[in-house]
Design an enzyme around this catalytic site. Structure first.
Site, PDB file in Angstrom:
ATOM      1  N   GLY A 169       2.997   3.780  13.774  1.00 16.63           N
ATOM      2  CA  GLY A 169       3.850   2.684  13.865  1.00 16.63           C
ATOM      3  C   GLY A 169       3.304   1.813  15.324  1.00 16.63           C
ATOM      4  O   GLY A 169       3.085   0.805  15.523  1.00 16.63           O
ATOM      5  N   CYS A 185      13.554  10.511   7.249  1.00 16.47           N
ATOM      6  CA  CYS A 185      13.542   9.992   8.516  1.00 16.47           C
ATOM      7  C   CYS A 185      15.101  10.000   9.158  1.00 16.47           C
ATOM      8  O   CYS A 185      15.460  10.187  10.392  1.00 16.47           O
ATOM      9  CB  CYS A 185      13.004   8.626   8.765  1.00 16.47           C
ATOM     10  SG  CYS A 185      13.827   7.478   7.314  1.00 16.47           S
ATOM     11  N   GLY A 191       6.859   4.663   8.490  1.00 14.46           N
ATOM     12  CA  GLY A 191       5.773   5.716   8.459  1.00 14.46           C
ATOM     13  C   GLY A 191       6.315   6.522   9.725  1.00 14.46           C
ATOM     14  O   GLY A 191       7.160   6.423  10.562  1.00 14.46           O
ATOM     15  N   SER A 192       5.115   7.155  10.377  1.00 14.36           N
ATOM     16  CA  SER A 192       5.238   7.930  11.450  1.00 14.36           C
ATOM     17  C   SER A 192       5.283   7.067  12.827  1.00 14.36           C
ATOM     18  O   SER A 192       4.755   5.936  12.617  1.00 14.36           O
ATOM     19  CB  SER A 192       4.099   8.873  11.812  1.00 14.36           C
ATOM     20  OG  SER A 192       2.878   8.264  11.851  1.00 14.36           O
ATOM     21  N   THR A 193       5.966   7.456  13.765  1.00 14.18           N
ATOM     22  CA  THR A 193       6.019   6.755  15.166  1.00 14.18           C
ATOM     23  C   THR A 193       4.394   6.342  15.761  1.00 14.18           C
ATOM     24  O   THR A 193       4.223   5.171  16.085  1.00 14.18           O
ATOM     25  CB  THR A 193       6.921   7.358  16.091  1.00 14.18           C
ATOM     26  OG1 THR A 193       8.330   7.496  15.494  1.00 14.18           O
ATOM     27  CG2 THR A 193       6.995   6.739  17.512  1.00 14.18           C
ATOM     28  N   GLU A 225       9.958   1.038  10.766  1.00 12.95           N
ATOM     29  CA  GLU A 225      10.839   2.008  10.277  1.00 12.95           C
ATOM     30  C   GLU A 225      10.128   3.240  10.762  1.00 12.95           C
ATOM     31  O   GLU A 225       9.335   3.697   9.894  1.00 12.95           O
ATOM     32  CB  GLU A 225      11.256   1.856   9.038  1.00 12.95           C
ATOM     33  CG  GLU A 225      12.162   0.553   8.727  1.00 12.95           C
ATOM     34  CD  GLU A 225      13.494   0.400   9.291  1.00 12.95           C
ATOM     35  OE1 GLU A 225      13.870   1.443  10.009  1.00 12.95           O
ATOM     36  OE2 GLU A 225      14.005  -0.541   9.051  1.00 12.95           O
ATOM     37  N   GLU A 262      10.375  15.709  15.352  1.00 17.97           N
ATOM     38  CA  GLU A 262      10.786  15.658  14.271  1.00 17.97           C
ATOM     39  C   GLU A 262       9.875  16.747  13.154  1.00 17.97           C
ATOM     40  O   GLU A 262       8.649  16.406  12.912  1.00 17.97           O
ATOM     41  CB  GLU A 262      10.364  14.525  13.716  1.00 17.97           C
ATOM     42  CG  GLU A 262      10.925  13.741  12.272  1.00 17.97           C
ATOM     43  CD  GLU A 262      10.382  12.437  11.804  1.00 17.97           C
ATOM     44  OE1 GLU A 262       9.206  12.030  12.046  1.00 17.97           O
ATOM     45  OE2 GLU A 262      11.353  11.872  11.269  1.00 17.97           O
ATOM     46  N   LYS A 292       0.904  -1.213   0.063  1.00 23.55           N
ATOM     47  CA  LYS A 292       0.015   0.036  -0.056  1.00 23.55           C
ATOM     48  C   LYS A 292       1.014   0.998   0.127  1.00 23.55           C
ATOM     49  O   LYS A 292       1.771   1.553   0.978  1.00 23.55           O
ATOM     50  CB  LYS A 292      -0.881   0.085   1.136  1.00 23.55           C
ATOM     51  CG  LYS A 292      -1.881   1.133   1.127  1.00 23.55           C
ATOM     52  CD  LYS A 292      -2.393   1.579   2.457  1.00 23.55           C
ATOM     53  CE  LYS A 292      -1.829   2.514   2.992  1.00 23.55           C
ATOM     54  NZ  LYS A 292      -1.760   3.912   2.212  1.00 23.55           N
TER      55      LYS A 292
HETATM   56  P1  NAD Z   1       2.242   8.053   8.308  1.00 28.97           P
HETATM   57  O1  NAD Z   1       2.585   7.224   9.484  1.00 28.97           O
HETATM   58  O2  NAD Z   1       1.053   9.078   8.447  1.00 28.97           O
HETATM   59  O3  NAD Z   1       1.615   6.987   7.121  1.00 28.97           O
HETATM   60  C1  NAD Z   1       2.840   6.150   6.527  1.00 28.97           C
HETATM   61  C2  NAD Z   1       1.920   4.909   5.841  1.00 28.97           C
HETATM   62  O4  NAD Z   1       0.819   4.323   6.946  1.00 28.97           O
HETATM   63  C3  NAD Z   1       0.912   5.662   4.878  1.00 28.97           C
HETATM   64  O5  NAD Z   1       0.773   4.634   3.640  1.00 28.97           O
HETATM   65  C4  NAD Z   1      -0.539   5.500   5.346  1.00 28.97           C
HETATM   66  O6  NAD Z   1      -1.449   5.538   4.576  1.00 28.97           O
HETATM   67  C5  NAD Z   1      -0.467   4.472   6.540  1.00 28.97           C
HETATM   68  N1  NAD Z   1      -1.214   4.372   7.511  1.00 28.97           N
HETATM   69  C6  NAD Z   1      -1.847   5.579   7.979  1.00 28.97           C
HETATM   70  N2  NAD Z   1      -2.500   5.329   9.050  1.00 28.97           N
HETATM   71  C7  NAD Z   1      -2.543   3.906   9.178  1.00 28.97           C
HETATM   72  C8  NAD Z   1      -3.112   2.774   9.899  1.00 28.97           C
HETATM   73  N3  NAD Z   1      -4.037   3.496  10.992  1.00 28.97           N
HETATM   74  N4  NAD Z   1      -3.229   1.418   9.793  1.00 28.97           N
HETATM   75  C9  NAD Z   1      -2.105   1.219   8.801  1.00 28.97           C
HETATM   76  N5  NAD Z   1      -1.601   1.963   7.949  1.00 28.97           N
HETATM   77  C10 NAD Z   1      -1.897   3.527   8.116  1.00 28.97           C
HETATM   78  O7  NAD Z   1       3.328   8.671   7.930  1.00 28.97           O
HETATM   79  P2  NAD Z   1       3.829   9.686   6.606  1.00 28.97           P
HETATM   80  O8  NAD Z   1       3.255  10.915   7.353  1.00 28.97           O
HETATM   81  O9  NAD Z   1       3.335   8.987   5.469  1.00 28.97           O
HETATM   82  O10 NAD Z   1       5.475   9.731   6.645  1.00 28.97           O
HETATM   83  C11 NAD Z   1       6.080  10.366   7.472  1.00 28.97           C
HETATM   84  C12 NAD Z   1       6.837   9.407   8.523  1.00 28.97           C
HETATM   85  O11 NAD Z   1       7.596   8.341   8.070  1.00 28.97           O
HETATM   86  C13 NAD Z   1       7.891  10.443   9.255  1.00 28.97           C
HETATM   87  O12 NAD Z   1       7.494  10.178  10.707  1.00 28.97           O
HETATM   88  C14 NAD Z   1       9.408   9.862   9.061  1.00 28.97           C
HETATM   89  O13 NAD Z   1      10.075   9.758   9.959  1.00 28.97           O
HETATM   90  C15 NAD Z   1       8.693   8.524   8.868  1.00 28.97           C
HETATM   91  N6  NAD Z   1       9.848   7.432   8.031  1.00 28.97           N
HETATM   92  C16 NAD Z   1      10.659   6.693   8.648  1.00 28.97           C
HETATM   93  C17 NAD Z   1      11.513   5.933   7.883  1.00 28.97           C
HETATM   94  C18 NAD Z   1      12.471   5.029   8.673  1.00 28.97           C
HETATM   95  O14 NAD Z   1      12.907   4.179   7.750  1.00 28.97           O
HETATM   96  N7  NAD Z   1      12.553   4.998   9.761  1.00 28.97           N
HETATM   97  C19 NAD Z   1      11.692   6.088   6.450  1.00 28.97           C
HETATM   98  C20 NAD Z   1      10.722   7.116   5.707  1.00 28.97           C
HETATM   99  C21 NAD Z   1       9.771   7.724   6.815  1.00 28.97           C
END
Ligand code: NAD
Length: 452
Positions: free
Chosen positions: A212, A263, A207-209, A229, A355, A154
């Site tokens: 996660g 990130c 994605g976001s903490t 991650e 962040e 996704k």
């Molecule tokens: P996000 O957590 O909002 O979204 C990430 C993904 O998760 C998207 O595809 C979103 O649709 C999905 N998602 C959202 N809510 C969900 C739920 N309830 N259940 C399952 N999936 C869901 O994050 P973002 O704003 O898209 O990305 C930015 C964040 O990602 C930043 O905090 C960044 O630090 C982090 N990031 C981390 C790494 C790493 O490797 N550690 C790499 C890139 C980005």
């Protein structure tokens, strides 16, 4: 079925409409992946390797198309976008070697032989954020497919276009239907379904903490495997004995690359007090020289933020905060924010602790090695970081002392697919990439065979 309007971040103009999958469609795709699994896991290792190499070759043949698509969808500079498409190809080629090397062990025991097997899990759900749509997808799907799993992926709502294209290219390369499926949709619908549908045996989330943690809690219900991650607030530590000019000249690239939406961004710069002014002088020169221009221009070094909302969030961190100096940004439609440098000695300031995920860096002086390590570790995150020093012993001590998964000395190395990548503390759980990544998509099975 609803749809999502993809916007070009550099112009704020619509690019295209992408349908968002419903819960039923997500379930149907997961079921198709499950149906494809028995045949895919049985493909001979050499043949699976050949198919992954074919996939890599098709990605390579479409590299420029994928890169241009990412410029329009995510506002990445064309130079970065070419690297990102190449990274998908390279990951596929690297993990194409894995099916033929997925070794188990033979363990000495009494009364027979004992062997272990790395068996695929089944269907793996990969959830990708918007900041690096192509590489992060590849870091999940390449080793997962190599280990014999089927993948449902996704993309983020904002950036689905390159992932959709990669799904088509997989079919073109001969990857069987159902083995790799891209399902654009909402996180709260499709992403959540990866967590709750029992046919999905592992969730690989970037994605976001905040999200996660929710995914980890959801996966607990089925003891589902999970890799996370998450966010970061990494430190770039510059000691007085370093090549200060080099440290200052390179620091902007370590935080403003991808407009700070990284990130691994080194968004806290720690500078030994005796070279603080010298460092700031060099930093100002480098920041003001940064080419923040149309990302489609070959000379562009920084593009816009991903969305109006992200721009608002980033500007919120600068509200009432005095910038020491800024770089430039086009006065245009689109989600532009200039690279911004803030000086602080307040470790409670949001711009120091949180962040920002935008082109904002905070700089703070430190007194000695111990102080630098303490400041670097004073965060809930632990993903990345850099250490600038000419003292080898100090480099080693600090690298061992900083609680972070990925450190580089006298460089700001980006993620390399040959080496493990992941976070300490709330930056994540598990590791991606490197030689062991396929094992994270397997169960280790132990079999004892009696000799009598
Ligand atoms: P996000 O957590 O909002 O979204 C990430 C993904 O998760 C998207 O595809 C979103 O649709 C999905 N998602 C959202 N809510 C969900 C739920 N309830 N259940 C399952 N999936 C869901 O994050 P973002 O704003 O898209 O990305 C930015 C964040 O990602 C930043 O905090 C960044 O630090 C982090 N990031 C981390 C790494 C790493 O490797 N550690 C790499 C890139 C980005």
């Amino acid at each position: 079925m609803s749809s999502f309007t993809v916007i070009n971040p550099a112009t704020a103009q619509p690019v295209t409409e992408v349908p968002l999958a419903t819960l039923e469609e997500a379930d149907a795709a997961i079921a198709r992946a499950q149906d494809a699994f028995p045949a895919w896991r049985s493909v001979a290792p050499g043949e699976r390797a050949r198919l992954l190499r074919a996939f890599a070759a098709v990605v390579d043949a479409h590299l420029e198309e994928l890169a241009q698509l990412e410029v329009r969808n995510a506002g990445h500079t064309i130079g970065n976008a070419r690297w990102e498409a190449g990274n998908v190809r390279d990951c596929l080629n690297y993990y194409a070697a894995a099916p033929e090397r997925l070794f188990g062990r033979q363990i000495p025991v009494a009364g027979g032989i004992d062997v272990t097997f790395h068996e695929p899990l089944g269907v793996v759900g990969v959830i990708v954020p918007w900041n690096f749509p192509m590489p992060i997808a590849g870091w999940g799907f390449a080793p997962a497919l190599a280990a014999g799993n089927c993948v449902v992926l996704k993309p983020a709502e904002l950036t689905p276009l390159t992932a959709i294209r990669l799904g088509e290219l997989a079919i073109e390369a001969g990857i069987p239907e159902g083995v790799f499926t891209v399902i654009p949709g909402k996180g709260s619908v499709v992403g959540e379904r990866f967590v709750t549908n029992p046919l999905v045996r592992k969730v690989c989330f970037t994605g976001s903490t905040e999200v996660g943690k929710r995914i980890m809690a959801g996966c607990a219900d089925q003891v589902k495997r999970v890799t996370l991650e998450l966010g970061g607030k990494s430190a770039n530590i510059v000691f007085a004995d370093a090549d200060v000019a080099k440290a200052a000249a390179t620091a902007p690239y370590a935080v403003f690359d991808n407009a700070g939406q990284d990130c691994c961004a080194r968004s806290r710069i720690l500078v030994e007090r005796s070279v603080y002014d010298e460092f700031l002088g060099g930093l100002e020169k480098a920041v003001t020289a940064l080419r923040v221009i149309d990302p489609a221009d070959d000379a562009s070094e920084m593009g816009p933020l991903i969305s109006a909302k992200q721009k608002e969030t980033v500007l919120g961190y600068l509200d009432g905060v005095e910038a020491a100096f800024t770089g430039s940004a086009p006065q245009a439609e689109g989600f532009w924010v200039p690279p911004t440098v803030v000086l602080t000695e307040d470790t409670t300031a949001p711009v120091w602790r949180e962040e920002v995920f935008g082109p904002v860096v905070a700089v703070m002086p430190f007194d000695d090695e111990e102080h630098a390590v303490a400041l670097a570790n004073d965060t809930e995150y632990g993903l990345s970081g850099s250490i600038y020093t000419r003292d080898l012993g100090r480099a080693l001590r600090v690298a061992r002392g900083v609680e972070s998964g990925n450190l580089s000395v006298n460089s700001h190395s980006s993620v390399r697919y040959w080496t493990p990548f992941g976070g300490y503390k709330q930056s994540g759980l598990g590791r991606e990439l490197g030689p062991d990544a396929p094992n994270a998509f397997t169960e280790e099975k132990n079999v004892f065979i009696a000799q009598d």
